[in-house]
Scaffold this active site. Structure first.
Site, PDB file in Angstrom:
ATOM      1  CG  ASP A 120      47.398  -1.697  25.778  1.00 16.36           C
ATOM      2  OD1 ASP A 120      46.844  -1.576  24.660  1.00 16.36           O
ATOM      3  OD2 ASP A 120      47.401  -2.760  26.399  1.00 16.36           O
ATOM      4  CG  ASP A 294      46.053   0.616  33.648  1.00 18.60           C
ATOM      5  OD1 ASP A 294      47.233   0.992  33.836  1.00 18.60           O
ATOM      6  OD2 ASP A 294      45.751  -0.496  33.191  1.00 18.60           O
ATOM      7  CB  CYS A 332      28.705   2.270  48.804  1.00 17.70           C
ATOM      8  SG  CYS A 332      28.912   2.332  47.022  1.00 17.70           S
ATOM      9  CB  CYS A 334      27.438   2.475  43.757  1.00 15.11           C
ATOM     10  SG  CYS A 334      27.062   0.812  44.319  1.00 15.11           S
ATOM     11  CB  CYS A 337      25.373   0.308  47.862  1.00 18.88           C
ATOM     12  SG  CYS A 337      26.833  -0.763  47.846  1.00 18.88           S
ATOM     13  CG  HIS A 362      30.149  -1.909  45.068  1.00 17.20           C
ATOM     14  ND1 HIS A 362      29.668  -0.997  45.981  1.00 17.20           N
ATOM     15  CD2 HIS A 362      31.290  -2.418  45.604  1.00 17.20           C
ATOM     16  CE1 HIS A 362      30.475  -0.963  47.030  1.00 17.20           C
ATOM     17  NE2 HIS A 362      31.469  -1.829  46.830  1.00 17.20           N
TER      18      HIS A 362
END
Lengths: 417, 421
Positions: A120, A294, A332, A334, A337, A362
């Site tokens: 930014d 974002d 999930c 991930c 999980c 996660h």
């Protein structure tokens, strides 16, 4: 120009035509190939080619403020499929400073991140974090919170720092006004942002390696937004951001400004909606035609034990999960999980910081996989159905659908069931 | 559990393999070795992804009793499954070795442990009930370890030995009655403070019981000087059977102390030391390379010059309670400004994830900005460095080079001290 050709050359033969066309229209190290457009809404799925790697849009970009993703290693972030993440110019410009990062081969080298980075301008933090800031035509004046010295962040200075950081996408310095402010200050800020855009373009030392995005301002005033759009789209920038929103304004105003902006932004350039990251907002704003997003929310909320799930969020630290042996989200995939139960994470929160890392992983996985599903549905021509299913899962009943989302989706021909 | 010693050099340490670990007996570990220190089954700061960037992890994970027992009681399948730990031997200890344990909370029938929920008072019955919910592969009996302060009276030390033996008998009785603990190994705890006769008595009496091994308690940094510690440990190990492992319980972690304990006949160590180093923002960097190959030796960091300007707190020989948290000569403080633009890895030639991917300047930045990744990267490096030290230690024992290693480690320590004085 050289880099643009390089990007074109890196694409598959079938993509060449589109890349070439983009390369000709903007001598920038970026090309956008539109893979699919939703026939109903304004949503689109694109391949965005950036200097460090390709990005599949719509994309959520996690925020790594100080050159690190909150306890997650770059390998873990890469493993989650993240193709682009953010760094904050204000923070990095203060510590460790642009000179040091330049010595470390830019922010990529400093944090050892192989994929794309967006930075930014530093202007937003200045207005939101630093109390003693004063905006003049020259730039934003503020007192350093570290040594009290007065510093001027001018458009030139912002770009110079971002050149040192070496990000793939840089943002122009804009005159940020809170989205709840009305009156002449909004108009002044909009016009100043246009002037500052020109100064930023002129200041960019690496136009062949670093893309500079313009930021559309104009508050919640449609006319001002439109003026800003008209002016900025005349500049030869590789992409556009929609700024000045997501700051506490009414959602009814928010979505109208987003939709107005996408209506007037060029089809062949990426559109980045700044500061948006709630799941519902993401899905609706994709339907309104935005490509990039974002937000610090998913990673920040993770550290407080809030895990994002298709039905909202789950507060792992709450007592009700102390004996709950299911994973956060049984569907999930991930790493968290796959291995740990809610009960274990609940207990671990009392013992070690790794609990935060588990939830951060996660939540990033949730955001990225949500966007992958959105993209897949656009490519397969079933985005409208996706929205219906998504909303049903997110809210217990249609009565609870937020009215702004219902209206926003209706504006792009989706009537929620 | 079976200890196979390949080398025993009297007064110079034991080298071997601890076989048949775990209830099914499929695990083994080399000794001298260290356990994997955890907070509730998690190596501090690390997830499974970051943990497994480490090669050759210790096969034994240490957990501390009394944390979150309520959920474990309900879960019924034991801690290992609850924590998502699959392929590891689970060792359950009474206290967290990195958490100070206040004195004054022990009675004839109870000991107190401190967890995230505060103090918890345990009787042997409660202690054993907890073991049944944790279902470790191996634990040590309840003990009264309140005698580590140097001013503890002889009477108090004697009482601690008596109580600990009584607890052991009670534990063993209950253990033998419990089907849930079938195949689980028990270590007895040797107490005795700094009193020679009490140490010997505790060792002799414990060795008479059917235990799988021994924990030597009360030798933490700051409790006594190194010479006395070595004398006491040597006296204790003389009374213990050769074929059973000996674990340094609670607080022995510095490399020089580990070496001294190994020489005195100890086999196992808790690896809380890399965690403590991590928490103070430091990186282990001591040189344990005893290879005669000059090229390899040269790949080690130039520690002497590097540490010279370090403004670290002095270790002046006073026996202090907080000496466990003070910086040691075996580490560098990455928060120091001189690392700000140091683009070298933490340790040149180190193969850990942190050193392969990141530079001191980056870790310095993470520390000064209070970023969570600092703890992650330092924990990876410090754990890797510490484990490599143990590897070098075994190699030195196997190749008769313990003297050389000792010289190297002591010069790391004393080079520092000399410059200070």
């Amino acid at each position: 120009m050289a880099a643009a050709i390089e990007c074109g050359a890196a694409t598959k033969p079938s993509e060449k035509n589109m890349s070439l066309k983009t390369a000709l229209s903007a001598a920038s190290p970026l090309s956008l190939r539109i893979v699919a457009e939703c026939p109903v809404t304004k949503a689109r799925a694109c391949d965005l080619l950036l200097p460090h790697s390709a990005v599949s849009t719509p994309v959520f970009m996690p925020v790594g403020t100080q050159g690190t993703m909150k306890g997650i290693t770059v390998d873990q972030l890469e493993g989650l499929g993240c193709q682009i993440c953010l760094g904050n110019t204000y923070h990095l410009g203060m510590r460790p400073g642009p000179d040091l990062i330049e010595k470390a081969n830019g922010l990529h080298g400093f944090m050892n991140w192989k994929r794309n980075l967006l930075t930014d301008s530093g202007g937003f933090q200045m207005v939101s974090l630093v109390e003693l800031s004063e905006v003049t035509e020259e730039g934003v004046k503020f007192k350093s919170p570290y040594d009290g010295k007065e510093i001027l962040l001018s458009p030139e200075k912002s770009i110079s720092i971002q050149n040192s950081l070496g990000s793939d996408i840089m943002m122009q310095l804009d005159d940020v006004v809170s989205s709840t402010v009305t009156g002449p200050r909004v108009e002044e800020a909009m016009h100043r942002s246009i002037r500052w855009l020109d100064r930023c373009i002129a200041a960019n030392k690496n136009p062949d390696k670093q893309n500079l995005f313009a930021i559309i301002q104009g508050g919640l005033n449609a006319e001002l937004r439109k003026t800003c759009l008209d002016e900025m789209t005349q500049r030869d920038v590789p992409g556009f951001a929609i700024g000045g929103l997501s700051g506490g304004e009414e959602k009814d105003d928010f979505w109208r400004m987003v939709s107005l902006s996408t209506d007037h932004l060029p089809r062949e350039k990426p559109r980045y909606l700044m500061g948006v990251g709630y799941a519902v907002d993401l899905v609706v704003c994709v339907a309104l035609g935005c490509d990039m997003f974002d937000c610090v929310f998913p990673t920040r909320t993770a550290r407080f034990g809030s895990a994002l799930v298709p039905w909202g969020s789950l507060q792992v630290k709450q007592k009700q999960y102390a004996k709950d042996l299911r994973p956060i989200d049984p569907d999930c995939q991930c790493p968290t999980c796959n291995r740990h139960s809610r009960a274990y994470l609940h207990a671990l929160f009392k013992s070690d910081t790794a609990a935060m890392h588990h939830i951060t992983i996660h939540n990033i996985a949730y955001q990225l996989s949500l966007m992958r599903s959105v993209r897949q549905s656009i490519v397969e021509g079933r985005f409208p159905e996706f929205i219906q299913t998504f909303m049903k899962r997110m809210f217990p009943s249609p009565e609870q659908y937020p009215s702004w989302a219902v209206d926003a989706l209706a504006s792009v021909n989706i009537t929620l069931e | 559990m079976k200890l196979e010693l390949t080398r025993v050099i009297q007064g110079r340490g034991r080298l071997g393999v601890l076989k048949g670990l775990g209830r099914t007996g499929q695990h083994s570990m080399e000794v001298p070795g260290c356990l994997l220190y955890t907070h509730f089954g998690t190596v501090p700061h690390l997830t499974q992804d970051t943990l497994h960037t480490l090669s050759s992890l210790p096969p034994v994970t240490q957990v501390t009793l009394a944390e979150h027992q309520e959920v474990l009681e309900e879960f019924k399948d034991g801690f290992r499954k609850f924590a998502g730990l699959h392929d590891t031997v689970l060792y359950c200890s009474l206290h967290d070795p990195a958490t100070p344990c206040p004195t004054g909370y022990t009675t004839n029938k109870t000991v107190s442990v401190w967890g995230s929920g505060g103090r918890m008072e345990l009787t042997v019955a409660k202690f054993m009930a907890l073991q049944k919910t944790v279902q470790p592969d191996w634990y040590h009996s309840m003990s009264d370890g309140e005698t580590w302060q140097s001013n503890t009276s002889r009477k108090r030390v004697r009482k601690s030995v008596d109580r600990t033996l009584a607890h052991l008998d009670e534990c063993l009785l209950e253990h033998q009655k419990s089907q849930e603990l079938d195949g689980v190994e028990v270590f007895g705890v040797v107490e005795g403070g700094d009193i020679f006769e009490e140490r010997v008595r505790s060792a002799k009496e414990t060795a008479k019981r059917p235990v799988a091994g021994f924990c030597l308690d009360g030798f933490q940094t700051g409790s006594m000087d190194q010479a006395l510690r070595t004398q006491l440990i040597t006296a204790v190990t003389k009374e213990l059977p050769e074929d059973k492992p000996r674990l340094a319980l609670f607080g022995v972690g510095r490399p020089d102390e580990v070496l001294a304990c190994v020489e005195a006949g100890m086999d196992l160590f808790e690896s809380f030391f890399p965690f403590q180093v991590t928490e103070r923002g430091c990186a282990l960097c001591f040189n344990f390379n005893i290879s005669l190959d000059p090229e390899r030796a040269g790949s080690a960091p130039p520690l002497e010059t590097e540490k010279e300007a370090a403004g670290e707190p002095q270790q002046n020989g006073d026996l202090e309670v907080d000496s466990q948290t003070q910086m040691t000569p075996f580490e560098i403080n990455l928060k120091e400004k001189r690392y700000q633009d140091d683009f070298r890895p933490l340790v040149e030639g180190c193969r850990c994830y942190c050193c392969r991917n990141h530079q001191r300047a980056y870790v310095h930045h993470l520390l000064v900005t209070n970023e969570l990744l600092a703890g992650v990267l330092l924990m990876i490096h410090n754990t890797a460095h510490y484990h490599s030290f143990f590897c070098a230690l075994r190699h030195a024992l196997a190749t008769d080079k313990l003297d050389l290693l000792k010289k190297r480690i002591l010069s790391e320590r004393d080079g520092q001290t000399e410059r200070r004085e």
